[in-house]
Every structure is written in C-alpha cells, then in structure tokens.
Design a protein around this motif. Structure first.
Motif: not given
Length: 420
Positions: A350-351, A358, A364-366, A398
C-alpha cells in the motif's frame, strides 16, 4: 565595489541540543535512547557513551529496594499515550530514584521529577521520536515534606522554590484542564455508546429482514423466469444477490466491532505460538510459503487476540494471492516493556501516504473487485489491541508487500484494562 559576501554555515544542531541547559532525552519508538543533553547526563549521573542505543528502562530501572516504586510503570504509560494519541503528555511529579555510579558508592539516590513527554514527527507526519523533558524538583519536595518554613533556612532557596512553585502550578493547571476534558469526553462517550446500542438493535432486527427478502426474491425470479431471461439478466440478478450478501457480511462485521468495546476482557496467559498455528490450520489452503518464527507467550483475552490473528493472516493470504511466489512470515521480538508481533507478506502492499486511514472503518486502499472485503477487519484489530493497552502500526510499499505490527505490554496483569 560589490560588498563582500559572508558565507553562511548551517548550525551544528546536535551540539546545540547537547549543550542546552534543559534536561532532555530523545527516544525512538522502541524507547531506545538516541540523544541526550549534557544537563540530563549530569542530573542522572550517567555518561553519554554508556546509555546511547540502550533501552530506556534498562538504563533507568526502578529502585529494587523500594517496593512502592512505580516510576517505570508511570513513565511507560505516559510514553504509550503519546504514541497512541500523537499529543504531548504532562505527568504529575514522580518519585524516580537514580542509580549512582560505582565510584560514587553505588545504590540508588532518591529523586523527584516533573516530566513532560512530547511527540516528534517527520515531514510526512509519521511519529519518529519522543522528547522526554524533566525538571529535577527533589529539593522542593524535600522542603515541603520536612515542613521547613524558617526564614533563615529558606532564604537561600526562596528563588528556586518560587520558580518551582510557579512551574508546578502551571503543570497542575494543565492536568486540571486535561481532567476536565477527559470528563467531558467520557460523557460524550457514554452518549455515543447509548446511540450505538440503539443502532446495533436496529441493524440486528430491521436491516436483516429486507436483505434476506432481496436475496430471496432475486433467487426466486432467477429460477422462475429462467427461460425468459437472457445471460445479462441472470448476471444482473447475481449482482443483486452478491451485493445483498456483502451487505449482510458488512452488518456482521459492524456488529462484531461494536461488541468489542462493550464485552469485558477475559485475560489469561496465552501460548501465542499455539494460537497462531491453530488459526492457520483453519485458514483456506495457501499456495505459497508460510514461516512461523518463535512467538513469545503473552497475557490477554484469547478469543479477541484469536480474531486479531484471523484478520491479519487472512489479509496476508488475500493480498499476496496474486504474487508469483506468495510468502508470509510471522515473527516477534521482545523488549523490557512490550512484546511486538509482525505479519509480513510480499503482496500488493500500500501507499504509505494513506497509512493514517488504514485502521479506520470502511477505509480500503484497494478496490473490492481486486480484493474482496468490507473494510472493517483492520479496525477490529486496532480496537482489540487498544483494549489490551497496546499499539498497532503498519509498513508497506505498492507491489512490494506489507508488514503489520502489534505490540502488547510485557507482563501486564490486565486489571487496569479490564476496568477501563
């Protein structure tokens, strides 16, 4: 003639820090000493080369001859508050004895301190260090305890006494304001909990019925009109059913999250190695490599910590599933004040710019199309670890995987957490 330019040189900030008159200590987030002022060294009878790089409580333990000593416990609690809240923490006056060097007789010398602990962030807003600032108030406390009020005896100390009294007054005001704010926040929390109870009841009884109806009628329509529906119609009905099931799972996760804040902790000694291996045996088959390093035992609520491992290991499996050679490593390390556990994978990562989001609900990061989920799992992890008096954080990049950490206090009895 052009004026002669005087070259400018950057100041030596380390030298400035070390020679400042205040008593300062800089710690990293593992509570390891990374810098110290000369004044602090003089006040604590230590040498820079003897304490740099060492853990704080290895250098400054409690006085073993004082059964009531609580300096390390109180200071650790304050430093953990700073790491958890990102705000400075002002402590009341502490009795924290200092170990004398062997060439000065050894043993411990009684000392009283007025400490303030502050966070130090980097340019990206990440907590990097803790600044521990103290004032030695031993003389003032001794005067107060002895009740010395005679003018002749107090004259030489009046100025110092006045200055300390003023500082202690301001510290007392800070603590009073903090207590007032805490009282207000407790009232707001009680109101929020009441609203949460109502919401939970509504979710349990009022939302499940229409969701079941949506899923049921979509299934019935798909079966009864199968000959009249084309492939796109069937796909759309399947989307409706899948969405209703996802909503049901989200409701279950939210209810689980809400219960975590209300159920009392049941703390016992836990064989963490056995617990993690038990959770892994119940996971779906994993096509990659899994490695378990030695995991120290701890104390906590086994049911809740089991959920932590379920969520972290499930995430590691899910987000490494698209790697060419998926790999997961579970490890741990111990220090004098806490045990830290890690789950590392070589998946999507993740970035780090979005690290603050988070562990929040629904963050959600995706996309859900790439990696299914409700966005509640990590919020549950953070809630459980917080209730145990610990902390949780993560690192990632990432395409290069992620590592999730959580730390639990070492040797904690759990009594305070159970009555929070």
């Amino acid at each position: 003639m052009e004026a002669e330019r005087i070259p400018l040189f950057a100041p030596d900030f380390r030298a400035l820090f070390e020679t400042c008159p205040g008593l300062y200590l800089i710690l990293d987030t593992d509570l390891r000493i990374v810098a110290v002022s000369n004044a602090y060294l003089a006040a604590t009878m230590t040498r820079r080369e003897a304490i740099l790089g060492r853990l704080l409580f290895d250098v400054f333990p409690d006085n073993p001859d004082d059964p009531t000593a609580d300096g390390t416990r109180n200071l650790l609690a304050s430093l953990q508050r700073v790491m958890q809240t990102g705000a400075a923490d002002t402590m009341p006056i502490q009795k924290y004895d200092i170990r004398r060097p062997d060439d000065q007789g050894g043993g411990f010398e009684v000392r009283y301190w007025s400490p303030v602990n502050s966070p130090v962030f980097d340019d990206a807003g990440r907590l990097r260090h803790l600044l521990h600032c103290v004032t030695d108030v031993t003389e003032f406390v001794r005067l107060q305890e002895a009740g010395l009020r005679h003018e002749a005896s107090a004259a030489s100390l009046r100025h110092q006494n006045d200055q300390l009294a003023i500082e202690i007054f301001h510290r007392a005001q800070d603590i009073a304001r903090a207590n007032h704010q805490l009282h207000r926040l407790n009232e707001e929390l009680a109101a929020s909990n009441s609203e949460l109870e109502s919401f939970t009841y509504s979710v349990s009884h009022d939302l499940r019925a229409p969701l079941r109806a949506i899923d049921g009628f979509a299934r019935m329509l798909s079966e009864r009109a199968a000959d009249r529906l084309d492939a796109e119609d069937h796909r759309l009905l399947e989307v409706v059913r899948k969405s209703s099931k996802t909503m049901g799972q989200l409701i279950d996760d939210l209810l689980h999250l809400s219960r975590l804040g209300r159920a009392p902790l049941q703390k016992h000694s836990i064989d963490m190695q056995a617990l993690v291996e038990e959770v892994w045996r119940e996971m779906p088959p994993f096509s990659g490599d899994i490695r378990f390093d030695a995991l120290p035992a701890t104390e906590g609520d086994r049911t809740l910590l089991r959920q932590v491992w379920i969520n972290l290991l499930s995430n590691a499996v899910k987000f490494s599933s698209k790697s060419e050679q998926p790999a997961i490593t579970v490890s741990a390390e111990s220090s004098a004040h806490e045990v830290r556990y890690q789950v590392r994978d070589n998946g999507a990562g993740f970035d780090s710019r979005y690290l603050a989001k988070l562990f929040n609900v629904f963050q959600r990061l995706h996309s859900a199309d790439e990696y299914p989920g409700t966005g509640v799992g990590l919020a549950i992890v953070a809630r459980v670890i917080s209730r145990h008096g610990g902390r949780v954080w993560a690192e990632g990049e990432p395409g290069k995987g992620a590592c999730f950490h959580f730390a639990l206090p070492a040797g904690q009895t759990g009594k305070e957490a159970e009555h929070e």
